[in-house]
Scaffold this motif. Structure first.
Motif, mmCIF file in Angstrom:
data_model
loop_
_atom_site.group_PDB
_atom_site.id
_atom_site.type_symbol
_atom_site.label_atom_id
_atom_site.label_comp_id
_atom_site.label_asym_id
_atom_site.label_seq_id
_atom_site.Cartn_x
_atom_site.Cartn_y
_atom_site.Cartn_z
ATOM 1 N N GLY A 1 17.702 -10.799 -11.870
ATOM 2 C CA GLY A 1 18.420 -11.007 -10.716
ATOM 3 C C GLY A 1 20.164 -11.107 -10.714
ATOM 4 N N LYS A 2 21.043 -11.344 -12.143
ATOM 5 C CA LYS A 2 21.674 -11.878 -12.144
ATOM 6 C C LYS A 2 23.032 -10.899 -11.988
ATOM 7 N N LYS A 3 22.658 -10.409 -13.396
ATOM 8 C CA LYS A 3 23.888 -8.698 -13.460
ATOM 9 C C LYS A 3 22.913 -7.247 -13.308
ATOM 10 N N VAL A 4 23.582 -6.330 -12.694
ATOM 11 C CA VAL A 4 23.001 -4.981 -12.506
ATOM 12 C C VAL A 4 23.619 -4.109 -13.960
ATOM 13 N N ILE A 5 22.595 -3.584 -14.805
ATOM 14 C CA ILE A 5 22.760 -3.084 -16.237
ATOM 15 C C ILE A 5 21.522 -1.988 -15.530
ATOM 16 N N TYR A 6 22.094 -0.074 -15.691
ATOM 17 C CA TYR A 6 21.235 0.425 -15.134
ATOM 18 C C TYR A 6 20.221 0.739 -16.030
ATOM 19 N N SER A 7 19.017 0.735 -15.829
ATOM 20 C CA SER A 7 18.334 0.443 -17.201
ATOM 21 C C SER A 7 16.844 1.665 -16.949
ATOM 22 N N ASP A 8 16.665 2.279 -18.550
ATOM 23 C CA ASP A 8 15.543 2.678 -18.562
ATOM 24 C C ASP A 8 14.992 2.019 -19.026
ATOM 25 N N LEU A 9 14.781 1.295 -19.817
ATOM 26 C CA LEU A 9 13.759 0.344 -20.126
ATOM 27 C C LEU A 9 13.006 -0.609 -18.594
ATOM 28 N N GLY A 10 13.868 -0.712 -17.879
ATOM 29 C CA GLY A 10 12.770 -1.555 -16.666
ATOM 30 C C GLY A 10 11.798 -0.258 -16.089
ATOM 31 N N PHE A 11 12.433 0.555 -16.132
ATOM 32 C CA PHE A 11 11.779 1.504 -15.284
ATOM 33 C C PHE A 11 10.437 1.785 -16.534
ATOM 34 N N MET A 12 10.654 1.874 -17.053
ATOM 35 C CA MET A 12 9.250 2.390 -18.641
ATOM 36 C C MET A 12 8.121 0.489 -18.025
ATOM 37 N N MET A 13 9.211 0.100 -17.377
ATOM 38 C CA MET A 13 8.257 -1.392 -17.571
ATOM 39 C C MET A 13 7.365 -1.198 -16.126
ATOM 40 N N LEU A 14 8.126 0.035 -15.224
ATOM 41 C CA LEU A 14 7.156 -0.050 -14.075
ATOM 42 C C LEU A 14 6.427 0.566 -13.686
ATOM 43 N N GLU A 15 6.186 1.898 -15.021
ATOM 44 C CA GLU A 15 4.810 2.765 -15.682
ATOM 45 C C GLU A 15 3.831 1.699 -15.807
ATOM 46 N N TRP A 16 4.540 0.687 -16.483
ATOM 47 C CA TRP A 16 3.486 -0.344 -16.943
ATOM 48 C C TRP A 16 2.544 -0.883 -15.427
ATOM 49 N N VAL A 17 3.547 -1.559 -15.240
ATOM 50 C CA VAL A 17 2.930 -1.586 -13.548
ATOM 51 C C VAL A 17 2.267 -1.222 -12.728
ATOM 52 N N ILE A 18 2.860 -0.420 -12.700
ATOM 53 C CA ILE A 18 1.942 0.637 -11.896
ATOM 54 C C ILE A 18 0.707 0.917 -12.165
ATOM 55 N N GLU A 19 0.368 1.294 -13.260
ATOM 56 C CA GLU A 19 -1.029 1.356 -14.450
ATOM 57 C C GLU A 19 -1.548 0.674 -14.081
ATOM 58 N N LYS A 20 -0.941 -0.991 -14.287
ATOM 59 C CA LYS A 20 -1.770 -2.184 -14.181
ATOM 60 C C LYS A 20 -2.134 -2.122 -12.493
ATOM 61 N N LEU A 21 -1.968 -2.274 -11.616
ATOM 62 C CA LEU A 21 -1.815 -2.390 -10.417
ATOM 63 C C LEU A 21 -3.073 -0.800 -10.001
ATOM 64 N N THR A 22 -2.734 0.138 -10.414
ATOM 65 C CA THR A 22 -3.543 0.615 -9.605
ATOM 66 C C THR A 22 -5.389 1.792 -10.832
ATOM 67 N N ALA A 23 -5.321 0.514 -11.961
ATOM 68 C CA ALA A 23 -6.407 1.621 -13.263
ATOM 69 C C ALA A 23 -6.100 2.837 -13.162
ATOM 70 N N THR A 24 -4.744 2.745 -13.323
ATOM 71 C CA THR A 24 -4.679 5.072 -12.840
ATOM 72 C C THR A 24 -3.376 5.274 -13.868
ATOM 73 N N ALA A 25 -3.139 6.170 -14.508
ATOM 74 C CA ALA A 25 -2.028 7.031 -14.871
ATOM 75 C C ALA A 25 -1.033 7.526 -14.153
ATOM 76 N N LEU A 26 0.453 7.470 -14.568
ATOM 77 C CA LEU A 26 1.066 7.037 -13.242
ATOM 78 C C LEU A 26 0.913 8.666 -12.820
ATOM 79 N N ASP A 27 1.076 9.573 -13.491
ATOM 80 C CA ASP A 27 0.809 11.099 -13.219
ATOM 81 C C ASP A 27 -0.013 11.207 -12.564
ATOM 82 N N CYS A 28 -1.201 10.639 -11.944
ATOM 83 C CA CYS A 28 -2.456 11.051 -11.159
ATOM 84 C C CYS A 28 -2.528 10.019 -10.276
ATOM 85 N N PHE A 29 -2.193 9.113 -10.111
ATOM 86 C CA PHE A 29 -1.860 8.022 -9.018
ATOM 87 C C PHE A 29 -1.098 9.158 -8.000
ATOM 88 N N LEU A 30 0.566 9.822 -8.513
ATOM 89 C CA LEU A 30 1.110 10.610 -7.993
ATOM 90 C C LEU A 30 1.073 11.779 -7.213
#
Length: 356
Positions: free
Chosen positions: A146-175
């Protein structure tokens, strides 16, 4: 749009990109959609409006962020959730208190990039996505969440994991189930690393470590090594299907008739400027000076760029959508002329629309 047409033809002639497709729309009506140059210079394949592009980082807004918009409709306050409450594997790490909104706004503290593919490729007895996630867990944060802006691919790799955990399905299937199919979108998809269907793909780079011309395989090294389906890269699509999704988002935020895939209040929340980051949640916004959007987009416009030569911008106030898809890294990535070209073409289109 004669001037716009001439600029696109000149861009191909000047080797800004081998080929591209430009679409401009106002109030949901397509005003201009035309293809230029070549999809593959080696096969002498012409670009057309149905060419499928590696969208690169457009995956962030059009896949990961879109999925989280949909999930936020079902779970109020979801962007405020901490990762430790979603992913048990990181409960005892420095990442436990990172919030989803931190990942979406690039303020998570994750570094911008790491060449994880070099390590993933050496592991043969473990799922590559599992290896990637182990590397993310071990990665040291470079700033407090929350303190500094760093454009990060790694953050969105984490989001793919988050979405999989929340939906119990793969990102592409959910979309596909929740967003793309309900909108009639057939050409926004993750080909992964073993896509078999025949499509008219735009070629990208002659990959130095895969030792072949990439065509229908994700260019991003980390996404490819991890299986091709990620939150930061891996999405492919045609310009018309990108437009369908953007049009639905814009209709939702404007309160206009749409397919009902997204709710107005959620899209408004995601499109709102996030603190003083110069971004909204999952989207870029025009910078005060030197923006790739040019000079005429309103300050609360949203958009994004992709490394392969892709981009879109949406002027929410004027109800305008501009999409430029190119294969500027074909055959090599060391061509950055598009940085100068983007604002020029955006200015030309916007002037034409505003003065018509």
């Amino acid at each position: 749009m004669i001037h716009v047409h001439n600029l696109m033809e000149k861009a191909v002639y000047d080797n800004i990109f081998p080929g591209g497709v430009l679409l401009a729309a106002e109030k949901g009506e397509i005003l201009f959609c035309k293809a230029y140059g070549h999809a593959d210079i080696f096969a002498n394949t012409k670009m057309n409006v149905d060419t499928v592009f590696d969208l690169a980082s457009l995956t962030k807004p059009l896949a990961a962020s879109a999925a989280l918009m949909k999930l936020t409709e079902e779970t109020s306050g979801l962007p405020e959730w901490e990762l430790g409450n979603i992913i048990p594997e990181i409960c005892s790490t420095d990442k436990a208190h990172i919030k989803i909104k931190h990942l979406l706004s690039h303020t998570s503290g994750f570094p911008d990039y790491r060449p994880y593919y070099l390590k993933i490729n050496k592991v043969t007895d473990e799922n590559p996505k599992t290896v990637l996630r182990e590397l993310l867990i071990k990665e040291s944060l470079v700033s407090f969440p929350g303190k500094k802006v760093i454009y990060s691919d790694l953050g969105f790799m984490m989001l793919e994991w988050v979405i999989e955990k929340l939906t119990a399905t793969a990102l592409d299937c959910f979309l596909d189930k929740e967003i793309y199919s309900p909108l009639g979108i057939k050409n926004l998809f993750f080909p992964g690393i073993s896509y078999k269907k025949e499509k008219h793909f735009a070629a990208t780079e002659l990959c130095p470590w895969r030792r072949k011309l990439l065509k229908g395989a994700v260019h991003d090294d980390n996404a490819y090594a991890a299986g091709g389906i990620q939150g930061h890269a891996g999405l492919f699509g045609t310009i018309k299907d990108v437009f369908i999704l953007l049009c639905e988002l814009l209709n939702a935020v404007k309160g206009n008739k749409n397919q009902g895939v997204f709710k107005k209040k959620v899209v408004e929340y995601f499109f709102r400027p996030y603190r003083n980051t110069g971004r909204s949640l999952g989207f870029d916004m025009p910078s005060p000076e030197g923006s790739s959007s040019g000079c005429f987009f309103c300050k609360n416009s949203v958009g994004h760029l992709g490394f392969t030569g892709t981009s879109f911008w949406m002027d929410i106030d004027r109800y305008i959508i501009l999409i430029l898809l190119t294969n500027r890294i074909h055959p090599y990535r060391h061509n950055y002329k598009i940085k100068i070209f983007r604002p020029v073409i955006h200015n030309a289109v916007m002037e034409k629309i505003m003065n018509k």
